[in-house]
Design a protein around this motif. Structure first.
Motif, PDB file in Angstrom:
ATOM      1  N   THR A 158      40.125  38.356 -83.830  1.00 19.05           N
ATOM      2  CA  THR A 158      40.185  37.077 -84.530  1.00 19.05           C
ATOM      3  C   THR A 158      41.568  36.849 -85.139  1.00 19.05           C
ATOM      4  O   THR A 158      42.070  35.729 -85.139  1.00 19.05           O
ATOM      5  N   ARG A 159      42.186  37.901 -85.655  1.00 23.27           N
ATOM      6  CA  ARG A 159      43.554  37.778 -86.174  1.00 23.27           C
ATOM      7  C   ARG A 159      44.513  37.347 -85.065  1.00 23.27           C
ATOM      8  O   ARG A 159      45.397  36.511 -85.287  1.00 23.27           O
ATOM      9  N   LEU A 160      44.337  37.930 -83.887  1.00 20.54           N
ATOM     10  CA  LEU A 160      45.177  37.568 -82.752  1.00 20.54           C
ATOM     11  C   LEU A 160      44.966  36.094 -82.382  1.00 20.54           C
ATOM     12  O   LEU A 160      45.931  35.362 -82.129  1.00 20.54           O
ATOM     13  N   LYS A 161      43.724  35.662 -82.362  1.00 15.19           N
ATOM     14  CA  LYS A 161      43.437  34.253 -82.067  1.00 15.19           C
ATOM     15  C   LYS A 161      44.070  33.338 -83.115  1.00 15.19           C
ATOM     16  O   LYS A 161      44.626  32.293 -82.775  1.00 15.19           O
ATOM     17  N   ARG A 162      43.961  33.730 -84.372  1.00 15.44           N
ATOM     18  CA  ARG A 162      44.545  32.927 -85.446  1.00 15.44           C
ATOM     19  C   ARG A 162      46.064  32.846 -85.289  1.00 15.44           C
ATOM     20  O   ARG A 162      46.664  31.775 -85.422  1.00 15.44           O
ATOM     21  N   PHE A 163      46.684  33.970 -84.965  1.00 18.54           N
ATOM     22  CA  PHE A 163      48.132  33.999 -84.763  1.00 18.54           C
ATOM     23  C   PHE A 163      48.531  33.111 -83.592  1.00 18.54           C
ATOM     24  O   PHE A 163      49.454  32.309 -83.695  1.00 18.54           O
ATOM     25  N   LYS A 164      47.831  33.257 -82.474  1.00 11.98           N
ATOM     26  CA  LYS A 164      48.157  32.448 -81.295  1.00 11.98           C
ATOM     27  C   LYS A 164      47.941  30.973 -81.560  1.00 11.98           C
ATOM     28  O   LYS A 164      48.722  30.132 -81.120  1.00 11.98           O
ATOM     29  N   ASN A 165      46.894  30.645 -82.268  1.00  7.80           N
ATOM     30  CA  ASN A 165      46.608  29.252 -82.596  1.00  7.80           C
ATOM     31  C   ASN A 165      47.707  28.674 -83.480  1.00  7.80           C
ATOM     32  O   ASN A 165      48.182  27.558 -83.254  1.00  7.80           O
ATOM     33  N   ASN A 166      48.137  29.422 -84.490  1.00  4.82           N
ATOM     34  CA  ASN A 166      49.227  28.960 -85.369  1.00  4.82           C
ATOM     35  C   ASN A 166      50.549  28.885 -84.622  1.00  4.82           C
ATOM     36  O   ASN A 166      51.350  27.985 -84.843  1.00  4.82           O
ATOM     37  N   TRP A 167      50.808  29.814 -83.725  1.00  2.25           N
ATOM     38  CA  TRP A 167      52.043  29.841 -82.965  1.00  2.25           C
ATOM     39  C   TRP A 167      52.133  28.637 -82.038  1.00  2.25           C
ATOM     40  O   TRP A 167      53.167  28.001 -81.925  1.00  2.25           O
ATOM     41  N   ARG A 168      51.023  28.293 -81.343  1.00  3.10           N
ATOM     42  CA  ARG A 168      50.998  27.123 -80.466  1.00  3.10           C
ATOM     43  C   ARG A 168      51.246  25.845 -81.264  1.00  3.10           C
ATOM     44  O   ARG A 168      51.925  24.950 -80.815  1.00  3.10           O
ATOM     45  N   TRP A 169      50.661  25.766 -82.433  1.00  2.00           N
ATOM     46  CA  TRP A 169      50.821  24.576 -83.276  1.00  2.00           C
ATOM     47  C   TRP A 169      52.279  24.410 -83.660  1.00  2.00           C
ATOM     48  O   TRP A 169      52.817  23.324 -83.647  1.00  2.00           O
ATOM     49  N   GLN A 170      52.952  25.520 -83.977  1.00  2.00           N
ATOM     50  CA  GLN A 170      54.350  25.467 -84.353  1.00  2.00           C
ATOM     51  C   GLN A 170      55.233  25.114 -83.148  1.00  2.00           C
ATOM     52  O   GLN A 170      56.249  24.443 -83.287  1.00  2.00           O
TER      53      GLN A 170
END
Length: 173
Positions: A158-170
């Motif tokens: 879930t941390r990885l998903k959160r990181f990837k989701n935030n990274w894509r948004w940026q």
């Protein structure tokens, strides 16, 4: 145990045997005769829901009888487990969350199970911070090494998903 309870407890194995043999009409008839005698008997509703869920694939009736079983006995753990499975298969996430909030108040159910399911629901809906919080609560309530290992993997994923989701948004900004 009074005479009606004994009658019903003796009736349920006959109905289960009929279900295993594929005679659903007889099983339904037996269970309905028990419900006629004692309409608020949770085990009858559970057995009826179980039959409709796994053998006749009528999810609406299964859900109805599971909910009736919980209405008459809010501490019926098997009902929670089967209803969770039913809700997952139908992707009824709000109903699943409501059920787990109700299950949290039950003394007999494992809290790591409850919080783990709530974490999976939050993760499925993309609420990663909330999911991690539930997984941590589940981890704190867990006493099984296998479950603990699985919960740690859930948190990591879930941390990885959160990181990837935030990274894509940026990246899109």
């Amino acid at each position: 145990m009074n005479i009606y309870e004994q009658y019903i407890e003796d009736l349920i194995p006959f109905a289960e045997d009929a279900i295993y043999e594929g005679d659903y009409h007889l099983a339904h008839k037996l269970l309905m005769s028990g419900l006629t005698e004692e309409p608020g008997y949770p085990k009858l509703h559970y057995t009826m829901g179980w039959m409709h869920h796994y053998y006749q694939t009528n999810e609406a009736l299964a859900e109805r009888h599971y909910l009736l079983a919980l209405h008459f006995n809010p501490n019926y753990i098997e009902v929670y487990e089967d209803l969770v499975e039913l809700y997952w298969s139908k992707r009824k996430y709000q109903a699943l969350s409501d059920l787990m909030v109700k299950a949290e108040k039950c003394d007999d159910i494992d809290k790591d199970y409850v919080f783990g399911v709530l974490g999976k629901v939050a993760e499925t809906q993309g609420e990663y911070r909330k999911a991690i919080g539930y997984y941590r609560k589940a981890l704190m309530n867990s006493v099984d090494n296998h479950v603990t290992k699985e919960l740690k993997q859930n948190i990591k994923r879930t941390r990885l998903k959160r990181f990837k989701n935030n990274w894509r948004w940026q990246q899109q900004s």
